[in-house]
Design a protein around this motif. Structure first.
Motif, PDB file in Angstrom:
ATOM      1  N   THR A   8      58.215  53.977  88.823  1.00  0.00           N
ATOM      2  CA  THR A   8      58.432  54.526  87.495  1.00  0.00           C
ATOM      3  C   THR A   8      59.926  54.793  87.326  1.00  0.00           C
ATOM      4  N   GLY A  11      63.328  56.667  82.305  1.00  0.00           N
ATOM      5  CA  GLY A  11      63.278  56.223  80.913  1.00  0.00           C
ATOM      6  C   GLY A  11      63.300  54.712  80.844  1.00  0.00           C
ATOM      7  N   THR A  12      63.425  54.204  79.635  1.00  0.00           N
ATOM      8  CA  THR A  12      63.503  52.767  79.422  1.00  0.00           C
ATOM      9  C   THR A  12      64.892  52.245  79.796  1.00  0.00           C
ATOM     10  N   ASP A  13      64.938  51.036  80.318  1.00  0.00           N
ATOM     11  CA  ASP A  13      66.200  50.355  80.627  1.00  0.00           C
ATOM     12  C   ASP A  13      67.032  51.031  81.718  1.00  0.00           C
ATOM     13  N   LYS A  16      64.039  49.418  86.218  1.00  0.00           N
ATOM     14  CA  LYS A  16      62.797  49.368  87.013  1.00  0.00           C
ATOM     15  C   LYS A  16      62.441  47.950  87.442  1.00  0.00           C
ATOM     16  N   THR A  17      62.535  46.997  86.509  1.00  0.00           N
ATOM     17  CA  THR A  17      62.157  45.618  86.821  1.00  0.00           C
ATOM     18  C   THR A  17      63.111  45.011  87.844  1.00  0.00           C
ATOM     19  N   ASP A  55      59.045  40.437  82.136  1.00  0.00           N
ATOM     20  CA  ASP A  55      59.300  41.183  83.373  1.00  0.00           C
ATOM     21  C   ASP A  55      58.708  40.459  84.578  1.00  0.00           C
ATOM     22  N   SER A  80      58.822  44.962  70.629  1.00  0.00           N
ATOM     23  CA  SER A  80      59.574  45.744  71.617  1.00  0.00           C
ATOM     24  C   SER A  80      59.389  47.237  71.364  1.00  0.00           C
ATOM     25  N   SER A  82      56.533  50.803  72.490  1.00  0.00           N
ATOM     26  CA  SER A  82      55.595  51.296  73.491  1.00  0.00           C
ATOM     27  C   SER A  82      54.270  50.547  73.390  1.00  0.00           C
ATOM     28  N   SER A 118      55.597  51.249  82.528  1.00  0.00           N
ATOM     29  CA  SER A 118      56.234  50.974  81.241  1.00  0.00           C
ATOM     30  C   SER A 118      57.039  52.203  80.832  1.00  0.00           C
ATOM     31  N   GLY A 119      58.314  52.021  80.457  1.00  0.00           N
ATOM     32  CA  GLY A 119      59.129  53.151  80.043  1.00  0.00           C
ATOM     33  C   GLY A 119      59.264  54.196  81.130  1.00  0.00           C
ATOM     34  N   CYS A 123      54.581  57.934  79.139  1.00  0.00           N
ATOM     35  CA  CYS A 123      54.507  56.765  78.257  1.00  0.00           C
ATOM     36  C   CYS A 123      53.077  56.590  77.756  1.00  0.00           C
TER      37      CYS A 123
END
Length: 226
Positions: A8, A11-13, A16-17, A55, A80, A82, A118-119, A123
């Motif tokens: 996890t 936050g977004t960006d 994580k990926t 992803d 793009s 949630s 996700s995020g 989330c």
């Protein structure tokens, strides 16, 4: 028997990926059968056979684990936003049992599964006649987590809040991975120290921009999967 770990983020960006791809790559290079899984991914483009889970495609390219895209992500959305909102706009809302069934199928093929969220941790995955949050998926699959955080300004607050929320909600956390880390930055070194001091959790690795290999050995990561 397959083992899993959840990734996890604050936050977004936050990467994580990227971190997940490097982690799976490290396991594969250590001779381990390592797979990738994500319940839902938004912001994808159309390909010859439909929407391509971006992803999953990225992880497969970096890790070279040979996994099929179809086995990586059961819910793929174009918008793009949630997952809960993407499903409202496009249909096909997430069903927890389908996510769990996909994970079980993958468990028969891979010894180690890294599941990406996700995020951030709070989330919404589905919010209509049924309500599903990201943490519900973690509980269903009984996975421990690592938290990915940006190493820069503001990381102490976001990292501590994420860790405290997860502790309060009884979601096991092993520690942090700091992304976009600059060892010559006194602020970022201090961020690492303060995050560890306030949460009591270790920063397991700091990743510099453009880094293509994790420094921590596969055997160490392997022990975090249960």
């Amino acid at each position: 028997m397959s083992k899993g770990l959840f990734i996890t983020g604050t936050g977004t960006d936050v990467g994580k990926t990227y971190v997940t791809a490097l982690l799976i790559k490290k396991l594969c290079e250590g001779g381990l059968r390592a797979g990738y899984y994500k319940a839902a991914v938004s912001g994808n483009e159309e390909g010859p056979g439909g929407l391509i889970p971006g992803d999953g495609e990225y992880v497969r390219e970096i890790s070279q684990n040979g996994q099929t895209l179809a086995s990586m992500v059961p819910y793929v959305y174009r918008q793009s936003v949630s997952p809960h909102l993407a499903a409202k706009l496009e249909g096909n809302p997430v069903e927890l049992e389908k996510v769990a069934a996909g994970y079980r199928r993958l468990s028969r093929e891979y010894a180690f599964i890294t599941m990406e969220g996700s995020g951030g941790i709070v989330c919404p995955i589905r919010y209509d006649k049924k309500v599903l949050w990201l943490e519900d998926i973690i509980r269903q699959l009984k996975l421990p987590s690592l938290i990915v955080a940006d190493a820069g300004l503001g990381s102490i607050n976001s990292a501590v809040l994420t860790a405290e929320y997860m502790k309060q909600n009884k979601l096991p956390v092993w520690g942090f991975i700091l992304n976009h880390y600059h060892d010559d930055s006194i602020m970022e070194r201090d961020n690492r120290y303060m995050i560890e001091q306030r949460t009591g959790l270790p920063v397991i690795e700091c990743i510099a921009d453009g880094q293509r290999e994790l420094e921590t050995e596969a055997e160490v990561w392997k022990e975090m999967y249960i």
